[in-house]
Design a protein around this motif. Sequence first.
Motif, PDB file in Angstrom:
ATOM      1  N   ASN A   1       1.975   6.734  -6.965  1.00  0.00           N
ATOM      2  CA  ASN A   1       0.934   7.644  -7.435  1.00  0.00           C
ATOM      3  C   ASN A   1       1.183   9.089  -7.011  1.00  0.00           C
ATOM      4  N   GLY A   2       2.395   9.361  -6.574  1.00  0.00           N
ATOM      5  CA  GLY A   2       2.776  10.740  -6.310  1.00  0.00           C
ATOM      6  C   GLY A   2       2.298  11.309  -4.996  1.00  0.00           C
ATOM      7  N   LEU A   3       1.792  10.470  -4.080  1.00  0.00           N
ATOM      8  CA  LEU A   3       1.319  10.979  -2.790  1.00  0.00           C
ATOM      9  C   LEU A   3       2.445  11.071  -1.769  1.00  0.00           C
ATOM     10  N   LEU A   4       3.529  10.357  -2.008  1.00  0.00           N
ATOM     11  CA  LEU A   4       4.702  10.414  -1.131  1.00  0.00           C
ATOM     12  C   LEU A   4       5.933  10.739  -1.971  1.00  0.00           C
ATOM     13  N   PRO A   5       6.025  11.960  -2.439  1.00  0.00           N
ATOM     14  CA  PRO A   5       7.156  12.308  -3.303  1.00  0.00           C
ATOM     15  C   PRO A   5       8.448  12.475  -2.517  1.00  0.00           C
ATOM     16  N   GLY A   6       9.541  12.183  -3.172  1.00  0.00           N
ATOM     17  CA  GLY A   6      10.852  12.505  -2.608  1.00  0.00           C
ATOM     18  C   GLY A   6      11.275  11.670  -1.427  1.00  0.00           C
ATOM     19  N   VAL A   7      10.778  10.407  -1.300  1.00  0.00           N
ATOM     20  CA  VAL A   7      11.230   9.549  -0.215  1.00  0.00           C
ATOM     21  C   VAL A   7      12.703   9.219  -0.429  1.00  0.00           C
ATOM     22  N   GLU A   8      13.504   9.441   0.612  1.00  0.00           N
ATOM     23  CA  GLU A   8      14.945   9.229   0.491  1.00  0.00           C
ATOM     24  C   GLU A   8      15.277   7.740   0.440  1.00  0.00           C
ATOM     25  N   ARG A   9      16.416   7.442  -0.159  1.00  0.00           N
ATOM     26  CA  ARG A   9      16.911   6.065  -0.220  1.00  0.00           C
ATOM     27  C   ARG A   9      18.358   6.031   0.278  1.00  0.00           C
TER      28      ARG A   9
ATOM     29  N   ARG B   1      -4.177  13.816  -3.899  1.00  0.00           N
ATOM     30  CA  ARG B   1      -2.977  14.375  -4.512  1.00  0.00           C
ATOM     31  C   ARG B   1      -3.118  15.890  -4.682  1.00  0.00           C
ATOM     32  N   GLU B   2      -4.309  16.330  -5.125  1.00  0.00           N
ATOM     33  CA  GLU B   2      -4.526  17.767  -5.319  1.00  0.00           C
ATOM     34  C   GLU B   2      -4.436  18.526  -4.002  1.00  0.00           C
ATOM     35  N   VAL B   3      -5.013  17.947  -2.947  1.00  0.00           N
ATOM     36  CA  VAL B   3      -4.972  18.589  -1.631  1.00  0.00           C
ATOM     37  C   VAL B   3      -3.535  18.717  -1.142  1.00  0.00           C
ATOM     38  N   LEU B   4      -2.769  17.642  -1.252  1.00  0.00           N
ATOM     39  CA  LEU B   4      -1.401  17.651  -0.750  1.00  0.00           C
ATOM     40  C   LEU B   4      -0.468  18.460  -1.636  1.00  0.00           C
ATOM     41  N   GLU B   5      -0.742  18.501  -2.933  1.00  0.00           N
ATOM     42  CA  GLU B   5       0.074  19.323  -3.822  1.00  0.00           C
ATOM     43  C   GLU B   5      -0.092  20.803  -3.511  1.00  0.00           C
ATOM     44  N   SER B   6      -1.319  21.209  -3.134  1.00  0.00           N
ATOM     45  CA  SER B   6      -1.538  22.617  -2.782  1.00  0.00           C
ATOM     46  C   SER B   6      -0.732  22.990  -1.548  1.00  0.00           C
ATOM     47  N   GLU B   7      -0.557  22.030  -0.647  1.00  0.00           N
ATOM     48  CA  GLU B   7       0.270  22.266   0.539  1.00  0.00           C
ATOM     49  C   GLU B   7       1.742  22.315   0.164  1.00  0.00           C
ATOM     50  N   SER B   8       2.182  21.401  -0.717  1.00  0.00           N
ATOM     51  CA  SER B   8       3.595  21.347  -1.101  1.00  0.00           C
ATOM     52  C   SER B   8       4.015  22.578  -1.884  1.00  0.00           C
ATOM     53  N   ALA B   9       3.045  23.246  -2.536  1.00  0.00           N
ATOM     54  CA  ALA B   9       3.358  24.438  -3.331  1.00  0.00           C
ATOM     55  C   ALA B   9       3.804  25.598  -2.446  1.00  0.00           C
ATOM     56  N   GLN B  10       3.507  25.517  -1.152  1.00  0.00           N
ATOM     57  CA  GLN B  10       3.924  26.585  -0.236  1.00  0.00           C
ATOM     58  C   GLN B  10       5.378  26.336   0.171  1.00  0.00           C
TER      59      GLN B  10
ATOM     60  N   THR C   1       0.839  -1.205   0.000  1.00  0.00           N
ATOM     61  CA  THR C   1       0.000   0.000   0.000  1.00  0.00           C
ATOM     62  C   THR C   1       0.873   1.253   0.000  1.00  0.00           C
ATOM     63  N   ILE C   2       1.929   1.245   0.804  1.00  0.00           N
ATOM     64  CA  ILE C   2       2.832   2.392   0.844  1.00  0.00           C
ATOM     65  C   ILE C   2       3.479   2.608  -0.516  1.00  0.00           C
ATOM     66  N   ARG C   3       3.900   1.535  -1.158  1.00  0.00           N
ATOM     67  CA  ARG C   3       4.494   1.649  -2.496  1.00  0.00           C
ATOM     68  C   ARG C   3       3.491   2.217  -3.493  1.00  0.00           C
ATOM     69  N   PHE C   4       2.231   1.792  -3.347  1.00  0.00           N
ATOM     70  CA  PHE C   4       1.176   2.291  -4.241  1.00  0.00           C
ATOM     71  C   PHE C   4       1.040   3.810  -4.106  1.00  0.00           C
ATOM     72  N   TYR C   5       1.036   4.315  -2.872  1.00  0.00           N
ATOM     73  CA  TYR C   5       0.919   5.758  -2.662  1.00  0.00           C
ATOM     74  C   TYR C   5       2.145   6.486  -3.210  1.00  0.00           C
ATOM     75  N   GLU C   6       3.301   5.900  -3.030  1.00  0.00           N
ATOM     76  CA  GLU C   6       4.526   6.517  -3.538  1.00  0.00           C
ATOM     77  C   GLU C   6       4.499   6.575  -5.064  1.00  0.00           C
TER      78      GLU C   6
ATOM     79  N   ARG D   1       2.503  12.582   6.790  1.00  0.00           N
ATOM     80  CA  ARG D   1       1.831  12.700   5.494  1.00  0.00           C
ATOM     81  C   ARG D   1       1.085  11.407   5.168  1.00  0.00           C
ATOM     82  N   LEU D   2       1.723  10.269   5.425  1.00  0.00           N
ATOM     83  CA  LEU D   2       1.093   8.991   5.137  1.00  0.00           C
ATOM     84  C   LEU D   2      -0.122   8.754   6.029  1.00  0.00           C
ATOM     85  N   GLN D   3      -0.018   9.146   7.289  1.00  0.00           N
ATOM     86  CA  GLN D   3      -1.154   9.004   8.203  1.00  0.00           C
ATOM     87  C   GLN D   3      -2.340   9.826   7.717  1.00  0.00           C
ATOM     88  N   THR D   4      -2.053  11.026   7.203  1.00  0.00           N
ATOM     89  CA  THR D   4      -3.118  11.865   6.648  1.00  0.00           C
ATOM     90  C   THR D   4      -3.732  11.219   5.411  1.00  0.00           C
TER      91      THR D   4
END
Length: 335
Positions: free
Chosen positions: A23-31, A64-73, A16-21, A46-49
């Motif tokens: 689909n762009g809901l968890l961008p920029g996860v470090e490796r 994605r739209e909701v979280l992108e509006s937050e990331s734009a700040q 499920t976590i991979r699915f969210y990643e 972010r994932l809990q939300t």
Amino acid sequence: MKINELARKLGISARTIRFYEQNGLLPGVEREDNRYRVFSDEDVWRLQTIIALREAGMTVKDIREVLESESAQHTVTDRERLRYYLELQQALLAGQWLEMRRMAETTSQMLELLQKEQELPLQEFFELAQQARQLRELRQHWRDHWNFDQRASEHDQQVHTDRAAYPGYNEVLTHTATSVRAAQGERGLDLGTGTGNLAGKLLAQGAHMAGIDQSREMLKQCRSKFPALDVRVGNLLSIPYDDRSFDFVVSSFAFRYLAEPELPLALTEIRRVLKPHGRICISDIMPDEASASVSSPIIVLQNWLEQHDYMLQRTSPYAGVFTLLAVPIRPSSSR
């Protein structure tokens, strides 16, 4: 945390976590160098939300739209971002709680009908179910169609220059704050508080004020101006406060954004959060009585309030603007 530890803590699968990643809901996860994902505290919040929004039935696209509006700040601090995630969850849980409560009330009504009738009252059941569905859809489909986040930085200037949208702005707010007659120490709620100008006047009178607004950016402006004001993300159809929390509720230039079917729902929510003797004061642009139709907002408001045992006082602090003050004739046992 790595992905399996995070999945275990949140009670979901790594898939499920991979699915969210993906689909762009968890961008920029470090490796790490070995290519294992490493999730930060912010990723966890972010994932809990995301999980909470998905459980409420929100689509991946909408999240994605909701979280992108937050990331734009780009200038938000970690504290502001965490507040945003928590406020989203708070507003969501308040809506779910109201929906569960409404379902329980509808079921109780159906049981009462079944007990009274000799035969199964299918038509009454159908009407109750229809009403419940309509209320649910009104709450779930609420959206900000007016771009208040984009307007927040200029709001305080606009209210004094746009006389068509905000006629007599300061006079109206002063009249509203005076009309409600807030006593020292009383607790009040400002609906559609915006940048907090009405609530600020009542704070100055000694009231303990809370405010809700659907715009995160409006609330950021509000907090910077009035740190003592308790503000939450919410709207007039789903107020994120407990029953009987307030001595009075006020609102200025906010009811105009409600469609006719939404007005009774907003008033029902106001009545829920008011104490038994609580009063209501609403100011907005409304047609005068001579030109108002039976579906005019002021007529709908007046009829609902009178039907629910409120005594009304209507004044006009500025041309084209009316203030409705509603005081209960007797406390309602249904609150």
